[in-house]
Scaffold this active site. Sequence first.
Site, PDB file in Angstrom:
ATOM      1  N   LYS A  52      70.931  80.362  15.919  1.00  0.00           N
ATOM      2  CA  LYS A  52      71.271  80.890  17.248  1.00  0.00           C
ATOM      3  C   LYS A  52      71.448  82.405  17.193  1.00  0.00           C
ATOM      4  CE  LYS A  52      73.248  76.465  18.599  1.00  0.00           C
ATOM      5  NZ  LYS A  52      74.425  75.616  18.859  1.00  0.00           N
ATOM      6  N   GLN A  96      80.678  75.718  18.483  1.00  0.00           N
ATOM      7  CA  GLN A  96      79.807  74.776  17.780  1.00  0.00           C
ATOM      8  C   GLN A  96      80.551  73.476  17.504  1.00  0.00           C
ATOM      9  OE1 GLN A  96      76.552  75.290  17.269  1.00  0.00           O
ATOM     10  NE2 GLN A  96      76.238  73.358  16.199  1.00  0.00           N
ATOM     11  N   ASP A 119      76.191  76.213  26.937  1.00  0.00           N
ATOM     12  CA  ASP A 119      75.838  74.900  26.380  1.00  0.00           C
ATOM     13  C   ASP A 119      75.691  73.846  27.480  1.00  0.00           C
ATOM     14  OD1 ASP A 119      75.382  74.657  23.646  1.00  0.00           O
ATOM     15  OD2 ASP A 119      77.508  74.769  23.136  1.00  0.00           O
TER      16      ASP A 119
HETATM   17  N1  GUN Z   1      76.295  70.593  17.814  1.00  0.00           N
HETATM   18  C1  GUN Z   1      75.082  69.974  17.850  1.00  0.00           C
HETATM   19  N2  GUN Z   1      74.369  70.406  18.917  1.00  0.00           N
HETATM   20  C2  GUN Z   1      75.143  71.325  19.547  1.00  0.00           C
HETATM   21  C3  GUN Z   1      74.948  72.128  20.719  1.00  0.00           C
HETATM   22  O1  GUN Z   1      73.918  72.087  21.396  1.00  0.00           O
HETATM   23  N3  GUN Z   1      75.981  72.946  21.039  1.00  0.00           N
HETATM   24  C4  GUN Z   1      77.132  73.006  20.327  1.00  0.00           C
HETATM   25  N4  GUN Z   1      78.091  73.825  20.733  1.00  0.00           N
HETATM   26  N5  GUN Z   1      77.351  72.260  19.254  1.00  0.00           N
HETATM   27  C5  GUN Z   1      76.356  71.428  18.862  1.00  0.00           C
END
Ligand code: GUN
Length: 293
Positions: A52, A96, A119
Site C-alpha cells: 500500500k 490494517q 477501506d
Molecule cells: N486485512 C486484509 N484485507 C484488508 C483490507 O482491505 N483492509 C484492512 N485494513 N485490513 C485488511
Amino acid sequence: MKLIDGKETSKVIRREIAEEVKQILKDGGKRPHLAAVLVGHDGGSESYVKGKMRACEEVGFKSSLIRYEVNVTEEELLSKVRELNEDPDIDGFIVQLPLPKHISEQKVIETIDPRKDVDGFHPQNVGRMAIGLPSFVSATPQGILELLKRYEIETEGRHCVIVGRSNIVGRPLSILMSQKGYPGNATVTVCHSRTPNIEEVCRQADILIAAIGSPGFVKEDMVKKGAIVIDVGTTRMPSTKTKSGWKLRGDVDFDNVAPKTSYITPVPGGVGPMTITSLIINTLKAAKKEIYN
Ligand code: GUN
C-alpha cells in the site's frame, strides 16, 4: 477464452492516477495523503501494508505508516484514530486487520471518520453503498467492478452467482451487482456453505464469482460454457518451487475450468493486484471530496 489481467489493469489505473496527481499539484492543490496503522508484525499484514505504501509512492501520494507493538491498548489505538480523524493533512487512512484479540476491530472501525474511511468498512459507508448512495466501497468488490468495466463485460440481465457471503466480498458484491446501473442490473444468487446443490446453481451462472477461500472448489462441471469466471481466492499453499516456500491458489480449478469460459481471472494476477489499486482510487476520491464534502 480471454484472461482478465488484473496486474496490467492495475498498472494502467495507477498511471492514470499519477497523471491526475500531477495535474492537481500543477493547479496548486494538495498532494493526496494516505496513512496506515499497523499493529504487530504479522507477515501477511506487513507485506500488504508495504504494498500500500509502495503504491502511494508510485502514484505520487504522500504516505505515513504508524506502527504499534502487539501490546498496544485499545484506548491508545482509538486515540490515534481520533487524531487521524482530526488531522487536516490526512485525506484517508486504514487500520490494517486483523488486530490482536484484546482490541475490538468493530470499535476501531466505528471510530474512523466515514469521510476518511478509504477501506469502506464503516457501517455508514456499507449502509450508503447498500442503498446506492455515494460511498467508499471496499477494495475487493470495487476491484472486481473495475475489471468488469475495463473489460466492457455486459452485466445487465445476466445471472451472477456469487459463492461466499463474507462481509468484505460476497455480501457487498451481491448488492452492487444487483444495483441499477453499470456494472449492475444483474440477477444475483448468493451461495454459501448451507446451499444444497451448489454445483447445479453455479452451472446456471453467466457470471460466476468464487469467494469462499477453498482452493480449487469450482470444478469444470460447475461452469456453463462461455461463462465469465472471477476468482477471489488467495490461499497460500506450501510449495517447493518458489523462493517464499508457498504459492497462491484460487477458488477455481483454473486449468480445467479456463477452456470453458469466455473470460477468467487468473490467480495470481487477477483480482489480487486490483485491491491495493482500489484503495488508491478511494484515497484520491477522499482527497477530491468526491464522496462527502
Ligand atoms: N486485512 C486484509 N484485507 C484488508 C483490507 O482491505 N483492509 C484492512 N485494513 N485490513 C485488511
